[in-house]
Design a protein around this motif. Structure first.
Motif, PDB file in Angstrom:
ATOM      1  N   UNK A  74     109.094 -33.433  61.001  1.00  0.00           N
ATOM      2  CA  UNK A  74     107.915 -32.641  60.670  1.00  0.00           C
ATOM      3  C   UNK A  74     108.231 -31.157  60.760  1.00  0.00           C
ATOM      4  N   UNK A 105     102.867 -37.273  56.196  1.00  0.00           N
ATOM      5  CA  UNK A 105     101.719 -36.396  56.494  1.00  0.00           C
ATOM      6  C   UNK A 105     102.129 -35.044  57.031  1.00  0.00           C
ATOM      7  N   UNK A 140     116.024 -36.668  69.962  1.00  0.00           N
ATOM      8  CA  UNK A 140     115.778 -36.380  68.577  1.00  0.00           C
ATOM      9  C   UNK A 140     117.004 -35.749  67.956  1.00  0.00           C
ATOM     10  N   UNK A 188     104.607 -40.425  70.190  1.00  0.00           N
ATOM     11  CA  UNK A 188     103.421 -40.381  69.321  1.00  0.00           C
ATOM     12  C   UNK A 188     102.322 -41.389  69.635  1.00  0.00           C
ATOM     13  N   UNK A 244      94.654 -30.079  65.297  1.00  0.00           N
ATOM     14  CA  UNK A 244      95.862 -30.554  64.617  1.00  0.00           C
ATOM     15  C   UNK A 244      95.766 -31.934  63.978  1.00  0.00           C
ATOM     16  N   UNK A 245      94.718 -32.702  64.283  1.00  0.00           N
ATOM     17  CA  UNK A 245      94.738 -34.097  63.843  1.00  0.00           C
ATOM     18  C   UNK A 245      94.616 -34.261  62.326  1.00  0.00           C
ATOM     19  N   UNK A 246      95.342 -35.248  61.821  1.00  0.00           N
ATOM     20  CA  UNK A 246      95.261 -35.605  60.405  1.00  0.00           C
ATOM     21  C   UNK A 246      95.080 -37.109  60.206  1.00  0.00           C
ATOM     22  N   UNK A 298      98.498 -43.996  63.369  1.00  0.00           N
ATOM     23  CA  UNK A 298      97.325 -43.890  64.240  1.00  0.00           C
ATOM     24  C   UNK A 298      96.194 -44.796  63.737  1.00  0.00           C
ATOM     25  N   UNK A 344      94.671 -43.066  73.674  1.00  0.00           N
ATOM     26  CA  UNK A 344      95.978 -42.794  74.277  1.00  0.00           C
ATOM     27  C   UNK A 344      97.092 -42.585  73.240  1.00  0.00           C
ATOM     28  N   UNK A 354      99.696 -38.565  69.740  1.00  0.00           N
ATOM     29  CA  UNK A 354     100.600 -37.863  68.823  1.00  0.00           C
ATOM     30  C   UNK A 354      99.919 -36.955  67.822  1.00  0.00           C
ATOM     31  N   UNK A 355      98.658 -37.233  67.508  1.00  0.00           N
ATOM     32  CA  UNK A 355      98.012 -36.441  66.467  1.00  0.00           C
ATOM     33  C   UNK A 355      97.537 -35.077  66.989  1.00  0.00           C
ATOM     34  N   UNK A 356      97.638 -34.880  68.293  1.00  0.00           N
ATOM     35  CA  UNK A 356      97.349 -33.552  68.853  1.00  0.00           C
ATOM     36  C   UNK A 356      98.468 -32.576  68.545  1.00  0.00           C
ATOM     37  N   UNK A 357      99.624 -33.159  68.224  1.00  0.00           N
ATOM     38  CA  UNK A 357     100.852 -32.373  68.097  1.00  0.00           C
ATOM     39  C   UNK A 357     101.049 -31.892  66.673  1.00  0.00           C
ATOM     40  N   UNK A 358     101.787 -30.794  66.513  1.00  0.00           N
ATOM     41  CA  UNK A 358     102.197 -30.398  65.157  1.00  0.00           C
ATOM     42  C   UNK A 358     103.488 -31.110  64.786  1.00  0.00           C
ATOM     43  N   UNK A 359     104.077 -31.823  65.741  1.00  0.00           N
ATOM     44  CA  UNK A 359     105.222 -32.673  65.425  1.00  0.00           C
ATOM     45  C   UNK A 359     104.708 -34.059  65.057  1.00  0.00           C
ATOM     46  N   UNK A 360     105.604 -34.911  64.552  1.00  0.00           N
ATOM     47  CA  UNK A 360     105.259 -36.330  64.421  1.00  0.00           C
ATOM     48  C   UNK A 360     105.981 -37.008  65.568  1.00  0.00           C
ATOM     49  N   UNK A 404     108.073 -37.043  68.844  1.00  0.00           N
ATOM     50  CA  UNK A 404     108.123 -36.014  69.891  1.00  0.00           C
ATOM     51  C   UNK A 404     108.935 -36.571  71.041  1.00  0.00           C
TER      52      UNK A 404
END
Lengths: 476, 476
Positions: A139, A178, A298, B100, B310-312, B318, B328, B331-337, B339
Motif C-alpha cells: 500500500x 484498495x 515485510x 490487519x 482511514x477506513x475503506x 474486512x 477487532x 487494519x482499516x484504521x491504518x493507511x497500510x494494508x 502491517x
C-alpha cells in the motif's frame, strides 16, 4: 515446564513440528483470550514477571496465534516460513539498525542497492533508469507511485500543496487493490478522482474502457495524470494488458504505474514472466517479495525515481560534510525517517536459493494452483468463479452442499450460498484444520478465494481443503 | 570455521561480546565494501550458495555493521539492545503474521489494544477518548496526526480531495522534527503552509509567537487547523509549553497534536513526567517506544481516533459476516494494508520489566545526561550550546582544540570550529571507538549532539567519549 536455557530452541522446534503435523490455529474469540481463561494474562504489570512466566507467555503467544507457514494456511497472499529468511530477520533484529544513513547501516544500505538494481534489471529497465526503496508494504509502495506522478507533473505541489494544482484524475481498474483509493484519500486527491475502470470477466482492465474514461474525464475539466495497471489482482490474480495500457499512457502523456505487489515474483520465472509483458514500459513498479517470493513480512519495494520527490535535507541526519560518499545516505528518498531493515532477509534468501531456487519455488506454487483448478473442474459439487486456467496463485470457487443442489437458481439459492462460505470458514477455524478466505465481488455472492503462495503446500493439502469443505458442508 | 549447528548461538554470543569489550564499528567506505575486498560478495547469484558460505555472509554482515547497542554508540535517538525485546522480535518473525485482521493475529491484535490503552491511560486520557495504532516510525505517526486533523475539520477531503477545501495552515516549531514538513508535502498541504514558529534559546516554542502566527495567517486568508507541539525535540531535547499551546488551540479551535516520539517515555517516570504537563489536552499523540524505552526497531504509536478517517472497508479482508467480533479487525484504521507486528516485543518487555523497570531505565538515562552536562561544565575545553541542565537525554556541545583556543572569536574561528566536528567524528568512526552525531543549527556552526538513550551506558563511557574527542582534537 520448559528449561530456560533451551527455551528458544524448544519454541521454534515446537512451532515447526506443529506446522508439519498439527493444526493451523487454536481459535478463541476475543472475549475468551481477554478473559485470560486460557492462561495468557494480557495485562501490563508494574512489577516484573519472572523469567519462567515470560517463557510461558511466549509459548502461549505462539500457541494461540495462527501458523501462517502451515501448508494448509490458504488465507492470505503472504504465507510460508522460509528458514533462511527467518534467520535473516533474526540477524536484522540483532543488528537493530535503521536504514536512513550509510553510517549506521553500511552493509544493509549496499544490500538494498544491489537488490533494487537486480529487481530493476528483471523488470527490464536500463541501469540508470531506476531507483527505489523498500517500504512498509504494498500500500505504501502504491502511495509512493502516486506521489511520484504528482511531483513529476507538478513539482510545486511539494511547497504549495494541492491548492496550486488543477483538479487531477487517476485511473485504476475496479479489481485493483484498495490501496489505490486509500492513497488518493491520504494524499489529498480524493477517492472520487480515482476513476475505477471496468474489467472483463476474468478481472483484467479493459483497455478501451480506460481510454474512454480518460477522454470523458478530460471533457469534465479534470486533468488525468496517472494510470495504475495491476499485475496480479488481489482476488482473481488477473494481469492487466500492460502493453495496451502503456500505449494509452503514451498517447495521453500519463504516468504509468504497475502494481505488481502480488504478480512481481512471476518475472523470475521463464515460464510465467510473459504475463507481465510491457512492465518495462512502466515509470514505477510495486513489487512485494513478501508475497510471491516467500520473504518474511515485510518486504515490499517501490521502483522509480524517488529522491527529489521526497527529499528535505534534515541537517541533523543528512549532513553534506561527512567523510564518506553521502549519496549512500538514502533515507531522504523515503517518506519515513527511521526505516526498518527489510533488505537483509531477502538478500540472504537470494544467496541461499539463487534466482533458480526462486524460479522453482514460484513454478511449484503455480502448479499447485493449476492442480486445484483441475480438481474443481472434475468435482461436480464445486463451481469455478470463472472457468479458465489460473494465471496466478489464487483460485476462486463456490461449493454447493447437498442441501442446496436441488434448489432452483434464484434469489433464495443465492442468499443461502452467500451465507455458506462464512459458515464453513468459521467451522474450519474452530476445528483449526485449515484457513481459506472468502468474499463477495460485484454482483457475485460470497465465494472462496484459495491462495497457493506457500511452496510447502502439497497436492494432498489441496485435496484436504476440498474434502474438508465437503465434510463441513454436509452438516448444513 | 563456524560449526553449522551452533551458528546462530555463536553469532549472537560474538555480537554480545563485541559490544562489551569491542569496537562500535569496523568502518569501510562504500566502494571498499562493494569491491568485496573484505570478503563480503554482495552480488546475487543464479545458483544457491552453500550453507557454510551463508553462515560466513551472516558473520560478515554483522562484522561490517554498526553495533547500535554498544554503550558508546551515542549517535541516534534509538540505541541499546534489550534481550527480552530481541526475543520478542524473534518470536514475531517466527509467527510471520500481519496485523490487519483478528483472524490471522488474534493474540497480537489484543496485545496492541492493551498497550495502546495503557499508553492512553499514561497520557491521561479517559477510557473512551482514545484509539490508535502502531505504525512504521514517528514520521508516519505524525503524518497520521495531520490526516486526523484534516479529516476532523473537512471529512469531505477523503472523497473530494484538497481541491474542495480552503487553503489550510498548520503550525509547528522551528525546532520540531522534519517529518512535519515532509507530511505536509506528502498529504498535499504544501510545506509553505506549515508555519514554523520561533523558539527560545533552549529550543522551546514561544507560545506568544504561535498565537501571533495564527492571527497573521488568518489575516492572509488561510484557515489554520493544526498545531504540533513537540515533547522532546530531536536536537536539543526541548519540551514545548504544552498547556500554553493547548490554551491557544482551545481559543482558536485548532487540533492539538503532541509529537512525543522522543519524549513520551518520560511519562512513565514520576521524576520527569511533569515536563509533559498538558499532554492530556492533546487530540493526538506520537510516542515511539523504540526511542526512549529501548524497544527494538520499529515500535511507534499514534494515539487518536483513526477509524473513520482511514477506513475503506475492503471486502476481501474486512468481511462483516465473520463469526467473531469484527471490531477487532483493526487494519482499516491504518493507511497500510499489511502491517508488521510491532506490539509483541513491547508487550513482552513490559512483562519482563514492569512499569517500574521502564521507569528505572529512563531515570538512569536522564542521570547520564546530567552527568555529561556536569562534566562539560567542569572542563574548560568544552562549551555547552546552551547552559542549562538537560531536560532530556540529548546534550549539545562544542569542543575547542588547543590549536583554536588562542584564536579570537570571529568568522575564521567559527569556520574552523565548523569543520572540527565532522573531522573528529570521521576519525572516531575510522578507529571504531565511538559514534556521536553533529550538526549545525540556525546560525550555530557544527556542534556535537550526544544521545544517552542506552541504559547500558556507564559514566566511564561518557568520560571515554570526551577524552576521545580531546585526544583526536590534539592532532589538528
Amino acid at each position: 515446564m520448559l528449561r530456560t536455557s533451551n527455551g528458544p530452541r524448544i519454541f521454534v522446534l515446537g512451532w515447526t513440528l506443529s506446522m508439519i503435523c498439527g493444526l493451523v490455529l487454536d481459535f478463541h474469540h476475543p472475549h475468551q483470550l481477554k478473559a485470560g481463561l486460557e492462561g495468557l494474562n494480557m495485562e501490563l504489570p508494574d512489577q516484573p514477571e519472572t523469567l519462567e512466566q515470560i517463557l510461558v507467555d511466549c509459548r502461549d503467544t505462539l500457541k494461540y496465534g495462527v501458523r501462517t507457514g502451515h501448508p494448509r494456511f490458504f488465507n492470505q497472499l503472504s504465507s510460508g516460513l522460509d528458514v533462511v529468511g527467518l534467520a535473516g530477520e533474526w540477524l536484522t533484529s540483532t543488528a537493530n539498525s535503521n536504514m536512513f544513513t550509510y553510517e549506521v547501516s553500511p552493509v544493509f544500505v549496499l544490500m538494498e542497492e544491489v537488490l533494487l538494481k537486480k529487481m530493476q534489471n528483471i523488470v527490464g529497465w536500463l541501469e540508470d533508469e531506476g531507483d527505489g526503496i523498500f517500504c512498509p508494504g504494498g500500500t505504501i509502495s502504491n502511495l509512493y507511485s502516486i506521489l511520484l506522478a504528482r511531483y513529476h507533473f507538478y513539482p510545486e505541489v511539494k511547497t504549495r500543496g494541492m491548492g496550486a494544482l488543477p483538479q487531477l484524475a487517476l485511473f485504476t481498474s475496479e479489481h485493483s487493490h484498495y490501496s489505490l483509493k486509500k492513497s488518493a484519500a491520504v494524499l489529498g486527491l480524493g477517492t472520487d478522482n480515482m476513476v475505477m475502470v471496468k474489467c472483463d470477466e476474468r478481472g483484467k482492465m479493459i483497455s478501451a474502457e480506460l481510454e474512454a474514461a480518460i477522454v470523458s474525464t478530460k471533457k469534465k475539466g479534470l486533468v488525468p495524470i496517472y494510470v495504475n495497471a495491476t499485475a496480479g489482482t488481489t482476488v482473481y490474480g488477473a494481469f492487466d494488458p500492460l502493453n495496451d495500457i502503456a500505449d494509452i499512457c503514451h498517447r495521453h502523456s500519463l504516468w504509468m504505474h504497475v502494481d505488481a505487489a502480488w504478480g512481481g515474483g512471476l518475472l523470475i520465472s521463464d515460464r510465467h514472466r510473459m504475463k507481465l509483458q510491457g512492465i518495462e514500459r512502466a515509470w514505477s513498479v510495486t513489487w512485494n517479495p513478501h508475497k510471491m517470493m516467500g520473504v518474511p513480512l515485510q518486504c515490499s519495494a517501490i521502483l522509480g525515481l524517488l529522491k527529489e520527490c521526497n527529499e528535505l535535507g534534515a541537517e541533523y541526519l543528512f549532513q553534506k560534510d561527512k567523510h564518506y560518499d553521502v549519496s549512500y545516505d538514502t533515507g531522504d528518498k523515503s517518506i519515513q525517517c527511521g526505516r526498518h531493515v527489510d533488505a537483509f532477509k531477502f538478500w540472504l534468501m537470494w544467496k541461499a536459493k539463487g534466482s533458480e531456487g526462486f524460479e522453482a519455488q514460484i513454478n511449484k506454487c503455480l502448479e499447485n494452483a493449476e492442480y486445484l483448478y483441475d480438481q474443481l473442474q472434475r468435482r461436480t459439487d464445486f463451481k469455478l468463479v470463472f472457468d479458465s486456467k489460473p494465471e496466478h496463485c489464487t483460485v476462486c470457487f463456490w461449493y454447493t452442499p447437498p442441501s442446496l443442489r436441488c434448489l432452483p437458481a434464484g434469489p433464495e439459492k443465492e442468499a443461502k450460498l452467500h451465507q455458506l462460505a462464512p459458515w464453513i470458514k468459521a467451522r474450519m477455524m474452530e476445528k483449526g484444520s485449515a484457513m481459506v478466505g472468502y468474499q463477495p465481488l460485484g454482483g457475485k455472492v460470497n465465494f472462496f478465494r484459495c491462495v497457493l503462495s506457500n511452496p510447502a503446500t502439497q497436492q494432498e493439502d489441496i485435496d484436504f481443503l476440498l474434502d474438508q469443505i465437503v465434510q463441513l458442508g454436509q452438516y448444513l
